[in-house]
Write a protein that holds these residues in place. Structure first.
Motif, PDB file in Angstrom:
ATOM      1  N   THR A 136       0.891  -1.012  -0.034  1.00  0.00           N
ATOM      2  CA  THR A 136       0.012  -0.008  -0.042  1.00  0.00           C
ATOM      3  C   THR A 136       0.813   1.165   0.028  1.00  0.00           C
ATOM      4  OG1 THR A 136      -0.033   0.089   2.267  1.00  0.00           O
ATOM      5  CG2 THR A 136      -1.970  -1.174   1.167  1.00  0.00           C
ATOM      6  N   ASN A 148      -4.418   9.890   3.435  1.00  0.00           N
ATOM      7  CA  ASN A 148      -3.722   9.889   4.590  1.00  0.00           C
ATOM      8  C   ASN A 148      -4.762   9.423   5.653  1.00  0.00           C
ATOM      9  OD1 ASN A 148      -0.922  10.077   4.549  1.00  0.00           O
ATOM     10  ND2 ASN A 148      -1.140  12.274   4.632  1.00  0.00           N
ATOM     11  N   LEU A 149      -4.817   8.521   6.484  1.00  0.00           N
ATOM     12  CA  LEU A 149      -5.666   8.126   7.392  1.00  0.00           C
ATOM     13  C   LEU A 149      -5.223   8.890   8.789  1.00  0.00           C
ATOM     14  CD1 LEU A 149      -6.061   4.286   6.299  1.00  0.00           C
ATOM     15  CD2 LEU A 149      -7.652   6.400   5.581  1.00  0.00           C
ATOM     16  N   GLU A 150      -6.237   9.526   9.263  1.00  0.00           N
ATOM     17  CA  GLU A 150      -5.928  10.244  10.498  1.00  0.00           C
ATOM     18  C   GLU A 150      -6.916  10.030  11.658  1.00  0.00           C
ATOM     19  OE1 GLU A 150      -3.398  12.571  11.483  1.00  0.00           O
ATOM     20  OE2 GLU A 150      -2.371  11.937   9.636  1.00  0.00           O
ATOM     21  N   GLY A 151      -6.555  10.263  12.851  1.00  0.00           N
ATOM     22  CA  GLY A 151      -7.418  10.007  13.795  1.00  0.00           C
ATOM     23  C   GLY A 151      -6.958   8.768  14.899  1.00  0.00           C
ATOM     24  N   ASP A 153      -8.178   6.152  15.864  1.00  0.00           N
ATOM     25  CA  ASP A 153      -8.333   4.912  14.998  1.00  0.00           C
ATOM     26  C   ASP A 153      -6.960   4.315  14.479  1.00  0.00           C
ATOM     27  OD1 ASP A 153     -10.729   4.340  15.967  1.00  0.00           O
ATOM     28  OD2 ASP A 153     -11.786   4.575  14.221  1.00  0.00           O
ATOM     29  N   TYR A 154      -6.045   5.323  14.075  1.00  0.00           N
ATOM     30  CA  TYR A 154      -4.891   4.924  13.218  1.00  0.00           C
ATOM     31  C   TYR A 154      -3.556   5.498  13.836  1.00  0.00           C
ATOM     32  CZ  TYR A 154      -8.464   4.403   9.767  1.00  0.00           C
ATOM     33  OH  TYR A 154      -9.593   4.146   8.847  1.00  0.00           O
ATOM     34  N   TRP A 155      -3.646   6.154  14.788  1.00  0.00           N
ATOM     35  CA  TRP A 155      -2.536   6.570  15.710  1.00  0.00           C
ATOM     36  C   TRP A 155      -1.915   5.553  16.471  1.00  0.00           C
ATOM     37  CZ3 TRP A 155      -5.131  11.570  17.757  1.00  0.00           C
ATOM     38  CH2 TRP A 155      -5.256  12.656  17.004  1.00  0.00           C
ATOM     39  N   ALA A 156      -0.779   5.588  16.669  1.00  0.00           N
ATOM     40  CA  ALA A 156       0.120   4.631  17.662  1.00  0.00           C
ATOM     41  C   ALA A 156       0.656   5.451  18.686  1.00  0.00           C
ATOM     42  CB  ALA A 156       1.104   3.956  16.946  1.00  0.00           C
ATOM     43  N   ASP A 160       2.615   8.461  16.757  1.00  0.00           N
ATOM     44  CA  ASP A 160       1.924   9.562  16.419  1.00  0.00           C
ATOM     45  C   ASP A 160       1.641  10.405  17.495  1.00  0.00           C
ATOM     46  OD1 ASP A 160       1.652   8.700  13.676  1.00  0.00           O
ATOM     47  OD2 ASP A 160       0.453   7.020  14.476  1.00  0.00           O
TER      48      ASP A 160
END
Length: 164
Positions: A136, A148-151, A153-156, A160
């Motif tokens: 990907t 760019n997936l944000e928020g 749900d996507y942060w580590a 991030d």
């Protein structure tokens, strides 16, 4: 001596040292953990251990041909598609002198003179003409760029955002 290239992991370095079994020896010889990030251009010491690659001997099939890589395919995709198992990626990497995380190019030829690890899964992929392509890093030709997936749900955590 093992030269660190872009995207090289300690597993990749172990394969350059001669076998996957050398991963702990390479890490120890360089004062690192097997999960440490490696620096591009860094030179690692060999483990000094000599293992024979245990993955290849019982599975070689000299009559099997090459497979041409489709856009977006990884060695993991090809291992499942042709050999029926994610674990086959290590034998496939050894056979083609590629790290398991290698970025493949469209139409690149990959040697597949290995018998399937799981014949039922490999046959199911063949019967259904399934050809997974899980890379990907970029959108396929003619497609809009990947968002760019944000928020949350996507942060580590600690990547991030930092927890104080």
């Amino acid at each position: 001596m093992i030269k660190v290239l872009p995207h090289t992991t300690m597993l990749d370095a172990a394969l350059q040292d001669g076998s996957l079994e050398a991963v702990f020896g390479v890490a120890f010889a360089n004062g690192k953990s097997i999960t440490d990030e490696l620096v591009v251009g860094e030179t690692l010491q060999s483990s000094g251990l000599k293992f024979k690659p245990s993955v290849m001997a019982p599975i070689a099939d000299p009559d099997k041909a090459q497979v041409s890589v489709m856009a977006g395919q990884t060695l993991l995709d090809l291992a499942v598609q042709e050999l029926g198992s994610l674990e086959a990626v290590f034998g496939l990497g050894l056979l083609n002198s590629l790290p398991p995380t290698a970025e493949l190019t469209t139409s690149q030829k990959i040697d597949f003179n290995i018998n399937p690890f799981n014949k039922k899964v490999a046959q199911t992929f063949r019967n259904n003409s399934w050809k997974p392509a899980s890379a990907t890093t970029s959108a396929p030709a003619g497609q809009p760029p990947l968002p760019n997936l944000e928020g949350v749900d996507y942060w580590a955590i600690e990547v991030d955002f930092k927890v104080q």
